[in-house]
Write an enzyme that holds these catalytic residues in place. Structure first.
Site, mmCIF file in Angstrom:
data_model
loop_
_atom_site.group_PDB
_atom_site.id
_atom_site.type_symbol
_atom_site.label_atom_id
_atom_site.label_comp_id
_atom_site.label_asym_id
_atom_site.label_seq_id
_atom_site.Cartn_x
_atom_site.Cartn_y
_atom_site.Cartn_z
ATOM 1 N N ALA A 194 0.869 -1.171 0.000
ATOM 2 C CA ALA A 194 0.000 0.000 0.000
ATOM 3 C C ALA A 194 0.909 1.226 0.000
ATOM 4 O O ALA A 194 2.095 1.141 0.316
ATOM 5 C CB ALA A 194 -0.922 0.009 1.217
ATOM 6 N N LYS A 195 0.348 2.355 -0.355
ATOM 7 C CA LYS A 195 1.119 3.598 -0.291
ATOM 8 C C LYS A 195 0.140 4.759 -0.266
ATOM 9 O O LYS A 195 -0.921 4.715 -0.897
ATOM 10 C CB LYS A 195 2.048 3.728 -1.504
ATOM 11 C CG LYS A 195 3.303 4.549 -1.214
ATOM 12 C CD LYS A 195 4.260 3.771 -0.328
ATOM 13 C CE LYS A 195 5.547 4.527 -0.070
ATOM 14 N NZ LYS A 195 6.445 3.753 0.806
ATOM 15 N N GLY A 196 0.497 5.778 0.477
ATOM 16 C CA GLY A 196 -0.318 6.978 0.533
ATOM 17 C C GLY A 196 0.535 8.207 0.342
ATOM 18 O O GLY A 196 1.727 8.219 0.686
#
Length: 949
Positions: A194-196
Site C-alpha cells: 500500500a502507499k499513501g
C-alpha cells in the site's frame, strides 16, 4: 468552498455549493487518475448538461446518504444512461459517463459525517474508468481546502508509508509507482503493498512548513479513518454515518515515509480518538514501538545480503578488511548504521546532498571510532569529521564548491586521471571507484542501464551525478536505501559479473520489523481485552520482545540472500523451470514480464543456449511473485485451518509472549494471513524459487498440498539442524563445497516431499513423523557403521571432504544423502513387514547392486538434458527406479517370510536364475556401449521391472 466556473450550476439547477463540491472533488480525482480533458472543458460540459449534473449528485446521495429512505439509486442511474444517449458530442459523453462510472465505483464516503474536515471517497479501483496499470484493489481520495491525498492498497490486508509529496500535479502517479514497488517488497511480510501520499494545496510562503505538513497529515489520516471499519469485541463495525457498498474492511495500517518520519505518535493519537482497534499498532514505531534507527534493523538486514555476497567469494566481512564507497552520511539511519556493522570497513569515500568525503588510506580502527562518534551526534555531517584522522590527500568538500583539486592519492584510489573535478563529477568518479563494496544508504537513483535515459529514472535532482551500471567497478552492492539503481541497471551490473540483489530484498528488515510489531501489538491487545494483561504491561512486553523480533527479522534476511545464491547457480542449468514458473505466474495474472524487466521466452532460450542463468535481481523479483502466488493459494484453501499449524503460528511470535498467550494466538484476526506468509517464506526460502511450481507440475498436486508435504519432509529429516550445521562451518570453506552440501539437503527434502505426494498417501501427522524420525536415526546409524560400507561403492568422497576440513561424521552424513532418498520406503516397509530398519536397508542396498539399479541411477545423473521434456523424462525414470527398488523389496520380503533379507533375495534370484542371467548379460552390453542416451537406460529399467513380475 472553492470558486470556479462550475458554480454556474447554482443558477441552472437546484444544487447547493456543498453538492457542487462533490462534482468538483470527482473532477479533481479524475485529473489525478489521468484525463485528457481540461478543467475548463469539464466544467463547461457539466454546465451544458445541468439535468445530468443534478442527477449525478442525486445518484451519489441515494447511494450514500444514510438518512435516505430506501436506496433507489438504480432508477437514477437508468435515467442518466437514457439522457446520455441524447448527448451528441462523443467527448462530452465520455466526460459525463466518466462521472457516472466514478460514482458507481465509489463504495464509501464520509460526505454525510457531521463536522468532517475533508471529503473522503473510497473507490474500487478496477471499476474506475481509464484506471492505469497496475490497478490497486481500493483507493481512498481525500480532498480538503488545504490538503489533497490518495491512499492506494493492493489488497485488503495491505501496508505502506504515507508521504508528503511536492509533486502537486502528478502525486498519484508517484504513489502508484511506490505502491507497486511496495507490493513486491511486502512479499516477505503479512500485508501486501500500500502507499499513501498527500500534497498541500495552499502556498507555504510565510508559514511554518513543518506545521503545515503535520496539519495536512492529520486531516489526511482522519479522512482515511472516516471510511474504515472497526473491530469491536472481534466483530466488524462500520464507521458511523457511512453507507457501505463493499465487504468488511477493518485493516488499515500506515507507516512513516518522506516528510512524515516523526508522525507515528500523531497518527496513533488520531486512531485512539476514533477508538480504532489497532490502537498504537496503526502506525508502527513511535514512542511505544520499535525505533528502527536505534535497532539498526534496516542496515543489519542489508548487511546479511552483503555478508552472503562476500561469503560466496570466500571472504568473511566480519573479520577481513574490505574497501567501501558509500551514499549517505553518518547521521543517517541506513548509512550510519551500515558503516558500523564491521570494524574492518575501509571507507574510502562517501557523499550526501551536502558534502563529499574522501579518505584514500584510512587507518581502519581510528576511522571506525570516528564514525561511531559522528553517528552519536544528532544531525552531524561529513563536515564534522575530524580532519586530523583523514589520510594524506583526502578531505571534506562542500558540494557548493566550483571545483575540487584531486591529490595523487585520490586519483590512485578512485581510479581516475583527472586532476580537478566539479563536486558532481567527483561523485560520479566515486560511484565508479574500484572497491569491494558500494553501500547505498541514501535517497535517489544513482545508477541506470546504458540503454536508459536519465528521464527513465524519474529523479532529476541526480541527473548530473548518475552513472551507467556497466561503468561500476565495485565487486558488491548493498542496497540499504530505496531506488538507488533502476532495475535495468541492476541487471546490467549483474550480467557484467557484479553481485547485487534488489533494494526490496536488502532493506526488507524495516518493513519486516514493523509488521511483526503490528501483529505482536494486536495479540497483546487481545490479551488486554480478555483481562489477561495489565495495560501498563503491554509496552513493557513489546520492549522485552525486541531482541527476539530482531533475530527473526535477520533470519528472514539471511534466508532470502542464501536462496538467491542457490537459485543463481541452479538457474544456469535449469532455465526451463524458471520459464515455466514465469508462464504460470502470467497465467495467474500476477506477473507482467515487461513491467518487471524480466526476460521474455526468446531471451530465456538464448540464455539457456549460452549457458547463462538468471541474475540475482531477476530472481529476487521472481521470488517475490512466487511467494505472493503461494500465499494467495494458501489463503484461498482450507489448509490453514489444520490445527497442526498452531505450532507454526505460535513460533511466529516472540517466545515469551507465545508461551504466555498461546491460547489466544489461534484467534488472532490475521491468523490466516500470518500463516500463509510464514509458510510461503519457509518453503521458497528453503527450497528455491521454482520448488512449488515444479512439484505441482510434476505430481499434479495443489500448492497447499505441496506445502504440507514439504513441512512433513523437512521435519522428518531434521533439515533445520542439518542446514545450520553446514552454515556454521568454517567461513573459509570453499563456497562451492558449502553450496553442494546445502543442495544435498535440499535435494533430500525435495525427494521426501515428492514421496509424500505420490499416489494417495495422506500427509502424516506430527506423531507419525516423530516415530519415523526415530527410525531415520536408526537408519543413519546403520549407514555410518563401517561394517556396512562394503555395500556402498567407495568413491573417495568422504576422504576428500575430510581433507577439506569437514568432520568425518558430517562427511559420511553428506555422502549417504543419496541412500536416504529411500528412507521413507525403508521405514514404511520395516514397519508394515515387521522387520528391523537395518535389515530392510541392507536389502535395499543389495537390490541396488544385484539389479544394477545403482549403476542406472549414476548413469541418469550424468545425462545432460537437452530440453525441458528431456529433463522431465530423466526425472521420471529416476522416480521410477526408486519405486522399482521398493517394489522388488516388497516382493522379496513377502516371498521370504521367516528368512533374513539376504536369504530371501538369494532364493528370489535362484527361482528366476535364467531370467537373471539374461538380465545381467543385457546390462553388461548396455554398460559397454558407454552411451549417454536415455533410450537404453529406459529399456534397462523396463527389463528389471518385468523380471520383478
Amino acid at each position: 468552498t472553492e470558486i470556479d466556473s462550475l458554480d454556474r450550476l447554482i443558477v441552472l439547477t437546484d444544487l447547493t455549493h456543498t453538492q457542487i463540491g462533490l462534482l468538483r472533488a470527482y473532477r479533481m480525482y479524475r485529473r489525478r487518475v489521468g484525463s485528457g480533458f481540461t478543467e475548463r472543458y469539464t466544467n463547461d460540459t457539466l454546465v451544458a448538461h445541468p439535468r445530468i449534473s443534478q442527477l449525478l449528485v442525486e445518484l451519489f446521495e441515494r447511494r450514500f446518504d444514510p438518512s435516505a429512505v430506501g436506496h433507489g439509486w438504480e432508477e437514477v442511474e437508468a435515467e442518466i444512461l437514457n439522457l446520455l444517449d441524447e448527448v451528441s458530442s462523443l467527448e462530452e459523453d465520455r466526460i459525463l459517463r466518466g462521472f457516472l462510472e466514478m460514482i458507481l465505483a465509489t463504495v464509501r464516503t464520509n460526505a454525510y459525517k457531521p463536522e468532517r474536515d475533508s471529503l473522503s471517497l473510497k473507490l474500487w479501483s478496477p471499476a474506475v474508468p481509464g484506471m492505469p496499470d497496475p490497478k490497486p484493489l481500493f483507493e481512498i481520495f481525500v480532498w480538503a481546502p488545504h490538503v489533497e491525498g490518495i491512499h492506494l492498497r493492493g489488497g485488503k490486508v495491505a501496508r505502506g508509508g504515507i508521504r508528503w509529496s511536492d509533486r502537486r500535479e502528478d502525486y498519484r502517479a508517484e504513489v502508484l509507482g511506490l505502491m507497486k514497488a511496495q507490493m513486491t517488497k511486502n512479499a516477505l511480510i503479512v500485508p501486501t503493498g500500500a502507499k499513501g501520499g498527500f500534497v498541500l494545496r495552499k502556498s507555504t510562503h510565510g508559514v511554518d512548513v513543518g506545521e503545515a505538513v503535520r496539519a495536512g497529515y492529520q486531516t489526511f489520516i482522519r479522512g482515511l479513518l472516516d471510511v474504515t471499519d472497526n473491530l469491536v469485541a472481534g466483530e466488524v463495525v462500520g464507521p458511523p454515518h457511512v453507507r457501505r457498498h463493499d465487504d468488511a474492511d477493518p485493516y488499515l495500517v500506515v507507516a512513516a515515509d518522506r516528510g512524515t518520519a516523526a508522525f507515528s505518535d500523531t497518527a496513533n493519537q488520531i486512531a485512539a480518538s476514533y477508538g480504532f482497534w489497532l490502537r498504537d499498532a496503526f502506525a508502527s514505531g513511535g514512542s511505544q514501538g520499535y525505533d528502527h534507527k536505534e535497532l539498526a534493523i534496516t542496515a543489519r538486514g542489508a548487511w546479511e545480503s552483503v555478508r552472503r555476497h562476500f561469503a560466496d567469494m570466500s571472504i568473511d566481512v566480519d573479520s577481513e578488511e574490505i574497501s567501501v564507497v558509500g551514499i549517505g552520511d553518518m547521521s543517517g539511519d541506513v548509512f550510519g548504521n551500515g558503516m558500523l556493522q564491521s570494524p574492518h570497513l575501509r571507507l574510502i569515500a562517501a557523499f550526501d546532498h551536502r558534502d563529499v568525503f574522501v579518505d584514500p588510506d584510512p587507518t581502519t580502527a581510528a576511522a571506525f571510532a570516528e564514525r561511531q562518534r559522528l553517528f552519536s551526534v544528532p544531525g552531524s555531517s561529513w563536515q564534522n569529521y575530524d580532519r586530523s584522522l583523514i589520510s594524506p590527500g583526502g578531505g571534506v568538500w562542500s558540494r557548493k564548491e566550483k571545483r575540487i583539486d584531486l591529490s595523487d592519492q585520490m586519483r590512485s584510489i578512485l581510479g581516475t586521471r583527472a586532476t580537478s573535478l566539479t563536486p558532481d563529477d567527483l561523485i560520479s568518479v566515486i560511484l565508479k571507484a574500484p572497491v569491494d563494496l558500494l553501500w547505498n544508504g541514501g535517497i535517489g537513483t544513482y545508477v541506470k542501464a546504458r540503454a536508459e535515459s536519465h528521464s527513465d529514472c524519474h529523479d532529476r535532482s541526480n541527473d548530473s551525478v548518475r552513472v551507467d551500471a556497466a561503468e561500476l567497478r565495485c565487486s558488491v552492492v548493498g542496497e540499504g536505501g530505496n531506488l538507488g539503481f533502476t532495475q535495468h541497471g541492476r541487471i546490467e551490473y549483474a550480467l557484467g559479473g557484479g553481485r547485487i540483489n534488489t533494494d526490496f530484498i536488502d532493506n526488507s528488515g524495516g518493513v519486516d520489523c514493523s509488521d511483526r510489531e503490528v501483529n505482536l501489538k494486536i495479540l497483546l491487545s487481545m490479551a488486554e481485552e480478555a483481562g489477561e494483561l495489565d495495560p501498563g504491561e503491554r509496552a513493557a512486553l513489546v520492549l522485552d520482545s525486541t531482541s527476539d523480533v530482531v533475530a527473526r527479522v535477520l533470519e528472514d534476511n539471511h534466508d532470502q540472500a542464501l536462496v538467491l545464491s542457490q537459485d543463481e547457480e541452479w538457474s544456469m542449468t535449469n532455465l526451463d523451470v524458471y520459464e515455466h514458473l514465469m508462464s504460470s505466474l502470467e497465467a495467474h495474472e500476477l506477473l507482467d514480464r515487461g513491467h518487471e524487466s524480466l526476460p521474455g521466452s526468446d531471451e530465456m532460450v538464448a540464455r539457456g543456449r549460452d549457458g547463462r542463468g538468471l541474475t540475482r535481481p531477476e530472481l529476487a523479483v521472481l521470488l517475490a511473485y512466487a511467494k505472493e502466488d503461494l500465499k494467495n493459494a494458501l489463503i484461498d484453501s482450507d489448509a490453514l485451518e489444520d490445527p497442526v499449524l498452531k505450532d507454526e503460528l505460535t513460533a511466529y511470535f516472540p517466545d515469551g509472549v507465545a508461551q504466555r498467550f498461546a491460547h489466544l494466538i489461534w484467534e488472532h484476526p490475521l491468523r490466516r494471513e500470518i500463516l500463509a506468509t510464514v509458510l510461503a517464506g519457509r518453503v521458497l526460502n528453503g527450497q528455491g524459487v521454482t520448488f512449488v511450481n515444479r512439484l505441482v507440475m510434476e505430481t499434479g498436486s495443489t500448492r497447499p498440498r505441496v506445502t504440507a508435504a514439504y513441512r512433513a519432509a523437512r521435519r522428518l529429516i531434521g533439515a533445520d539442524v542439518r542446514s545450520s550445521t553446514v552454515e556454521g562451518l568454517d567461513p573459509t570453506l570453499d563456497p562451492a563445497l558449502r553450496r553442494q552440501m546445502l543442495e544435498a539437503i535440499d535435494w533430500l527434502v525435495e525427494s521426501v516431499t515428492r514421496w509424500y505426494l505420490t499416489g494417495s498417501r495422506p500427509i502424516p501427522t506430527v506423531e507419525q513423523i516423530e516415530a519415523d524420525r526415530l527410525a531415520l536415526a536408526e537408519l543413519e546409524s546403520f549407514l555410518a557403521d563401517p561394517q556396512w560400507h562394503d555395500w556402498i561403492e567407495d568413491t573417495g568422497e568422504v576422504e576428500s571432504l575430510t581433507e577439506a576440513g569437514i568432520s568425518a561424521a558430517l562427511a559420511r552424513r553428506h555422502v549417504h544423502h543419496d541412500e536416504l532418498v529411500h528412507a521413507p520406503d525403508i521405514i514404511e516397509l520395516a514397519r508394515t513387514r515387521e522387520r528391523s530398519v537395518p535389515e530392510v536397508a541392507k536389502l535395499f542396498m543389495l537390490i541396488g547392486r544385484s539389479y544394477r539399479l545403482d549403476w542406472l541411477e549414476r548413469q541418469l545423473s550424468e545425462i545432460v538434458a537437452s530440453s525441458r521434456w528431456h529433463k522431465w523424462a530423466v526425472r521420471t525414470i529416476q522416480h521410477d527406479l526408486i519405486e522399482l527398488r521398493r517394489e522388488l523389496a516388497e516382493k522379496i520380503l513377502d516371498s521370504g517370510e521367516g528368512l533374513t533379507a539376504e536369504e530371501a533375495l538369494e532364493i528370489y534370484r535362484l527361482e528366476r536364475q535364467e531370467r537373471h542371467t539374461r538380465l545381467d548379460e543385457f546390462m553388461q552390453s548396455v554398460a559397454k556401449e558407454e552411451t549417454t542416451s536415455l533410450d537404453p537406460l529406459l529399456v534397462a529399467a523396463r527389463q528389471i521391472r518385468e523380471l520383478g513380475g
